[in-house]
Enzyme design. Structure first.
Site, PDB file in Angstrom:
ATOM      1  CB  CYS A  21      -0.979  -0.030   1.174  1.00  0.00           C
ATOM      2  SG  CYS A  21      -2.327   1.168   1.001  1.00  0.00           S
ATOM      3  CG  HIS A  52      -3.543  -3.322   3.284  1.00  0.00           C
ATOM      4  ND1 HIS A  52      -2.575  -2.953   4.200  1.00  0.00           N
ATOM      5  CD2 HIS A  52      -4.030  -2.183   2.757  1.00  0.00           C
ATOM      6  CE1 HIS A  52      -2.501  -1.623   4.235  1.00  0.00           C
ATOM      7  NE2 HIS A  52      -3.372  -1.133   3.369  1.00  0.00           N
ATOM      8  CD  GLU A  61      -1.478  -5.975   5.596  1.00  0.00           C
ATOM      9  OE1 GLU A  61      -2.108  -4.956   5.942  1.00  0.00           O
ATOM     10  OE2 GLU A  61      -1.013  -6.138   4.445  1.00  0.00           O
TER      11      GLU A  61
END
Length: 246
Positions: free
Chosen positions: A118, A218, A220
């Protein structure tokens, strides 16, 4: 790059940010990062090492790292790419911008694998000479990339089949995103390899053989899909094996 042989887990540096925080009886500024980043690095086979945004960063820290994650967070200061701030630009930190650019250039010079997430992708673009669109809804006409505060949007990204990310993730992937800025002018050394349906650049790769990629989403947040972080850890592991066998 550090090496104690091929039997250890790759050390992955993860950049953090300074924010007010409360814990126990204390209320003060702290170096923070969402735990999701740490968990996904561990699950992918690496050991996360936290990198705070210091006013003076020693590039020699790359001597003990095998990979680098530039994490998400506030906007990059437009002064870094010669622009005036948009009214919606916020959360900037000149210290963090400078620290992460120093770490990035040191990592590229040392052939340490890099993943920008990001904001991290935006840092990669700006550090290499690109610019940013400071408020994406004015460009694409919708708020889908950041639908509401603390709410991730869902974006379908088309990836180039002959890119590293395309080979890793396939031609198309649905991702979690939370950003109101994006690539404006692309840095000369980067290749756009992923686009949202509205044309927003969602993934970039550095030209050449080095592992240096940025994604606007994102990864994660997707606990059941470790492919991107495992690719980073595998790239770091390969370097450890090479050095360990030298």
């Amino acid at each position: 790059m550090a090496s104690n042989g091929s039997d250890r887990r790759p050390r992955i540096g993860v950049t953090t940010y300074l924010m007010p925080a409360r814990h126990g009886v204390w209320d003060h500024e702290a170096a923070l990062i969402p735990r999701d980043y740490l968990d996904v690095v561990v699950r992918a086979g690496g050991t996360p090492l936290l990198l705070p945004p210091l006013p003076e960063v020693d590039p020699g820290v790359l001597d003990v790292l095998d990979g680098l994650v530039l994490s998400g967070g506030g906007d990059v200061d437009p002064a870094r790419y010669g622009a005036q701030p948009h009214p919606r630009t916020g959360g900037t930190s000149a210290v963090r911008d400078a620290a992460e650019e120093t770490l990035l250039h040191a990592a590229l010079a040392a052939d340490v694998p890099v993943l920008g997430v990001c904001r991290g992708m935006q840092v990669l673009n700006v550090a290499l000479g690109g610019t940013l669109a400071q408020h994406l809804p004015e460009v694409v006409g919708h708020e889908g990339h950041r639908p509401a505060p603390a709410t991730f949007g869902r974006t379908r990204v088309r990836l180039d089949a002959d890119s590293l990310l395309g080979g890793l993730l396939g031609d198309e992937v649905e991702v979690e995103c939370y950003h109101h800025q994006a690539v404006g002018e692309l840095a000369p050394d980067l290749v756009p390899v992923g686009h949202a349906e509205d044309g927003t650049v969602e993934a970039v790769e550095l030209r050449g053989p080095r592992f240096a990629v940025g994604v606007q989403w994102h990864p994660e947040q997707t606990a059941d899909d470790l492919r991107l972080f495992r690719s980073l850890v595998d790239a770091a592991s390969a370097d450890i094996r090479i050095e360990g066998n030298a």
